[in-house]
Design a protein around this motif. Structure first.
Motif, PDB file in Angstrom:
ATOM      1  N   ARG A 272       0.847  -1.198   0.000  1.00 50.49           N
ATOM      2  CA  ARG A 272       0.000   0.000   0.000  1.00 50.49           C
ATOM      3  C   ARG A 272       0.886   1.252   0.000  1.00 50.49           C
ATOM      4  NH1 ARG A 272      -4.235   0.858   2.614  1.00 50.49           N
ATOM      5  NH2 ARG A 272      -5.831  -0.662   2.179  1.00 50.49           N
ATOM      6  N   PRO A 273       0.317   2.400  -0.339  1.00 46.97           N
ATOM      7  CA  PRO A 273       1.113   3.625  -0.251  1.00 46.97           C
ATOM      8  C   PRO A 273       1.633   3.820   1.183  1.00 46.97           C
ATOM      9  CG  PRO A 273      -0.876   4.019  -1.523  1.00 46.97           C
ATOM     10  CD  PRO A 273      -1.025   2.651  -0.932  1.00 46.97           C
ATOM     11  N   ALA A 274       2.882   4.192   1.315  1.00 49.22           N
ATOM     12  CA  ALA A 274       3.506   4.329   2.640  1.00 49.22           C
ATOM     13  C   ALA A 274       2.761   5.365   3.476  1.00 49.22           C
ATOM     14  CB  ALA A 274       4.964   4.730   2.473  1.00 49.22           C
ATOM     15  N   GLU A 275       2.592   5.065   4.771  1.00 46.40           N
ATOM     16  CA  GLU A 275       1.693   5.868   5.600  1.00 46.40           C
ATOM     17  C   GLU A 275       2.364   6.688   6.692  1.00 46.40           C
ATOM     18  OE1 GLU A 275      -0.921   2.801   6.914  1.00 46.40           O
ATOM     19  OE2 GLU A 275      -2.276   3.069   5.199  1.00 46.40           O
ATOM     20  N   ARG A 276       3.668   6.489   6.903  1.00 44.01           N
ATOM     21  CA  ARG A 276       4.281   7.113   8.073  1.00 44.01           C
ATOM     22  C   ARG A 276       4.721   8.555   7.877  1.00 44.01           C
ATOM     23  NH1 ARG A 276       7.347   2.936  11.323  1.00 44.01           N
ATOM     24  NH2 ARG A 276       6.363   0.988  10.738  1.00 44.01           N
ATOM     25  N   THR A 277       4.689   9.023   6.631  1.00 43.47           N
ATOM     26  CA  THR A 277       5.401  10.256   6.318  1.00 43.47           C
ATOM     27  C   THR A 277       4.627  11.155   5.358  1.00 43.47           C
ATOM     28  OG1 THR A 277       7.272   8.699   6.243  1.00 43.47           O
ATOM     29  CG2 THR A 277       7.760  10.986   5.752  1.00 43.47           C
ATOM     30  N   GLN A 278       4.844  12.471   5.500  1.00 37.54           N
ATOM     31  CA  GLN A 278       4.299  13.415   4.519  1.00 37.54           C
ATOM     32  C   GLN A 278       5.367  13.865   3.531  1.00 37.54           C
ATOM     33  OE1 GLN A 278       2.543  16.694   6.687  1.00 37.54           O
ATOM     34  NE2 GLN A 278       1.003  15.397   7.644  1.00 37.54           N
ATOM     35  N   SER A 279       6.582  14.084   4.063  1.00 39.81           N
ATOM     36  CA  SER A 279       7.660  14.458   3.143  1.00 39.81           C
ATOM     37  C   SER A 279       9.033  14.178   3.737  1.00 39.81           C
ATOM     38  CB  SER A 279       7.517  15.924   2.719  1.00 39.81           C
ATOM     39  OG  SER A 279       8.424  16.754   3.370  1.00 39.81           O
ATOM     40  N   VAL A 280       9.968  13.897   2.847  1.00 39.44           N
ATOM     41  CA  VAL A 280      11.357  13.643   3.246  1.00 39.44           C
ATOM     42  C   VAL A 280      12.268  14.424   2.315  1.00 39.44           C
ATOM     43  CG1 VAL A 280      13.229  11.949   3.390  1.00 39.44           C
ATOM     44  CG2 VAL A 280      10.922  11.287   4.064  1.00 39.44           C
ATOM     45  N   THR A 281      13.203  15.159   2.890  1.00 41.12           N
ATOM     46  CA  THR A 281      14.236  15.813   2.086  1.00 41.12           C
ATOM     47  C   THR A 281      15.579  15.218   2.477  1.00 41.12           C
ATOM     48  OG1 THR A 281      12.959  17.844   1.995  1.00 41.12           O
ATOM     49  CG2 THR A 281      15.307  18.035   1.503  1.00 41.12           C
ATOM     50  N   VAL A 282      16.386  14.876   1.482  1.00 43.10           N
ATOM     51  CA  VAL A 282      17.721  14.337   1.765  1.00 43.10           C
ATOM     52  C   VAL A 282      18.764  15.199   1.063  1.00 43.10           C
ATOM     53  CG1 VAL A 282      19.284  12.364   1.487  1.00 43.10           C
ATOM     54  CG2 VAL A 282      16.882  11.962   2.066  1.00 43.10           C
ATOM     55  N   ILE A 283      19.812  15.541   1.801  1.00 43.71           N
ATOM     56  CA  ILE A 283      20.959  16.248   1.215  1.00 43.71           C
ATOM     57  C   ILE A 283      22.127  15.271   1.192  1.00 43.71           C
ATOM     58  CG2 ILE A 283      22.484  18.269   1.344  1.00 43.71           C
ATOM     59  CD1 ILE A 283      20.465  19.619   3.157  1.00 43.71           C
ATOM     60  N   ALA A 284      22.653  15.003  -0.001  1.00 43.10           N
ATOM     61  CA  ALA A 284      23.758  14.047  -0.141  1.00 43.10           C
ATOM     62  C   ALA A 284      24.696  14.533  -1.235  1.00 43.10           C
ATOM     63  CB  ALA A 284      23.208  12.660  -0.502  1.00 43.10           C
ATOM     64  N   ALA A 285      25.859  13.902  -1.315  1.00 39.53           N
ATOM     65  CA  ALA A 285      26.830  14.325  -2.326  1.00 39.53           C
ATOM     66  C   ALA A 285      26.338  14.011  -3.736  1.00 39.53           C
ATOM     67  CB  ALA A 285      28.181  13.668  -2.071  1.00 39.53           C
ATOM     68  N   GLU A 286      25.621  12.887  -3.896  1.00 34.56           N
ATOM     69  CA  GLU A 286      25.110  12.544  -5.223  1.00 34.56           C
ATOM     70  C   GLU A 286      23.586  12.549  -5.225  1.00 34.56           C
ATOM     71  OE1 GLU A 286      26.921   9.642  -3.792  1.00 34.56           O
ATOM     72  OE2 GLU A 286      28.796  10.731  -4.143  1.00 34.56           O
ATOM     73  N   ALA A 287      23.035  12.940  -6.374  1.00 35.69           N
ATOM     74  CA  ALA A 287      21.580  12.979  -6.512  1.00 35.69           C
ATOM     75  C   ALA A 287      20.991  11.568  -6.472  1.00 35.69           C
ATOM     76  CB  ALA A 287      21.184  13.704  -7.787  1.00 35.69           C
ATOM     77  N   GLU A 288      21.714  10.593  -7.008  1.00 40.58           N
ATOM     78  CA  GLU A 288      21.177   9.230  -7.003  1.00 40.58           C
ATOM     79  C   GLU A 288      20.944   8.746  -5.569  1.00 40.58           C
ATOM     80  OE1 GLU A 288      22.588   5.854  -9.604  1.00 40.58           O
ATOM     81  OE2 GLU A 288      23.183   5.050  -7.658  1.00 40.58           O
ATOM     82  N   LYS A 289      21.967   8.915  -4.742  1.00 40.40           N
ATOM     83  CA  LYS A 289      21.846   8.473  -3.351  1.00 40.40           C
ATOM     84  C   LYS A 289      20.707   9.238  -2.644  1.00 40.40           C
ATOM     85  CE  LYS A 289      25.632   8.005  -0.443  1.00 40.40           C
ATOM     86  NZ  LYS A 289      26.587   8.606   0.534  1.00 40.40           N
TER      87      LYS A 289
END
Ligand code: ADP
Ligand code: MG
Length: 347
Positions: A272-289
């Protein structure tokens, strides 16, 4: 002396000052980025490059076009929505044996499987087996528990077979690279620009961003949307140089039915669509990661996300399903929260 004379003198003086300022402050062409926008991979892309010293803008634009050609090339290999792509060849051959694909595709599938292992299967490119239950279009009807149980039988990254550049999946399985290919593509587009000798640039794929250097005399600044706000409402801004900022939210594509929000990030364990979260932002050296971890963190929820952020040495901001914010220390120092969100998010 006539009363209007001092007024006239003042007015002339004022106009002179405005004139001088206009010529002095008029932006130097080298401090204005060359910007090219395009729609690709189902989203709006924007590439900005700062010209160097004597660059003419047409030359910079030509290099940006090279970056777009690289994006088109990647899309033609990795889009599961195209009938003629190698990823589609794998899907069409499900249950019939492995197919030989470009090395680049075999490698991104291998990296995807590594990410699955590290995220307890929260990130899983075989999500599509269950994702197909959620069309999210106007006549979308939520699937029943039997349909979900049936679909979950064809979701399991451990059943993907990669031997050299041959990839095979069991019958009924289907792979989708929507959680990783855009990040990879952003990295590759930036590489084209860096290899051409530019060091101040920004690649924006539908709000997922990788930036290097500066925008003239200012840092590249990226706004992060408030998950339940209007598209213009930002909760924070981050300055980035040599890093990617990627956000996964449940507000881009969704359907609200009977109070349930159906969206495009699937929990491979529940189908099912994940239910625990509204949004996540990640800052990393590479966009893929950053792209992969944003999706994985979204599924896993704040606690596991924070643990994994330290394992992967990335920064993250998570807004959970109650609207509560969780973030790494590094995120808190890099971000500038809008006043109303400082209050809302303070413990
Ligand atoms: P986007 O940036 O394209 O809005 P996200 O980065 O949030 O989307 O990733 C969601 C996309 O990833 C989905 O559209 C789908 O293609 C794919 N996806 C959905 N669930 C998963 C999952 N659990 N693991 C891997 N990929 C997923
Ligand atoms: Mg993403």
């Amino acid at each position: 002396m006539k009363w209007w004379r001092p007024t006239l003198v003042l007015l002339v003086l004022l106009l002179t000052i405005i004139g001088i300022r206009y010529f002095l402050v008029r932006p130097d062409p080298a401090s204005v980025p060359v910007v090219v926008e395009r729609t690709l991979m189902g989203t709006l892309w924007q590439i900005q490059v700062m010209p160097r010293g004597n660059d003419d803008r047409a030359g910079v634009e030509a290099v940006i076009q090279d970056a777009y050609r690289e994006l088109e090339r990647i899309d033609s290999v990795m889009s599961e929505w195209r009938q003629d792509s190698p990823i589609t060849a794998i899907n069409l051959n499900a249950g019939l044996g492995p197919v030989e694909v470009p090395e680049e595709l075999a490698q991104i599938i291998r990296r995807s499987i590594e990410f699955s292992n590290a995220t307890s299967g929260a990130f899983d490119i075989s999500w599509r087996g269950a994702g197909q239950l959620y069309s999210l279009d106007e006549d979308f009807v939520p699937p029943d528990t039997e349909a979900i149980a049936e679909a979950l039988k064809v979701v399991d990254y451990r059943r993907i077979e990669v031997i050299g550049s041959n990839v095979g999946i069991p019958g009924g399985y289907s792979l989708g690279l929507g959680g990783i290919a855009k990040g990879y593509a952003i990295d590759q587009a930036a590489k084209v620009l860096l290899d051409a000798g530019y060091s101040n640039l920004l690649v924006n794929g539908g709000g997922d961003i990788l930036a290097f250097g500066t925008k003239g005399d200012r840092p590249w600044t990226i706004g992060i949307r408030a998950p339940r706000g209007t598209p213009e409402e930002l909760m924070a801004k981050v300055r980035v140089a040599g890093a990617a900022v990627v956000t996964s939210g449940d507000y881009e594509r969704f359907q609200l039915l009977d109070g349930v929000r159906y969206h495009h990030i699937i929990d491979p364990r529940t189908g099912r669509p994940a239910e625990r979260t509204q949004s996540v932002t990640v800052i990393a050296a590479e966009a893929e990661k950053a792209d992969v971890l944003a999706t994985a963190f979204f599924v896993l929820g704040s606690q596991r996300a924070l643990e994994l952020a330290s394992v992967y040495d990335v920064d993250t901001l998570i807004i959970d399903s109650d609207g509560k914010a969780w973030m790494t220390e590094g995120f808190a120092t890099q971000a500038e929260f809008q006043p109303e969100f400082i209050e809302k998010y303070s413990p």
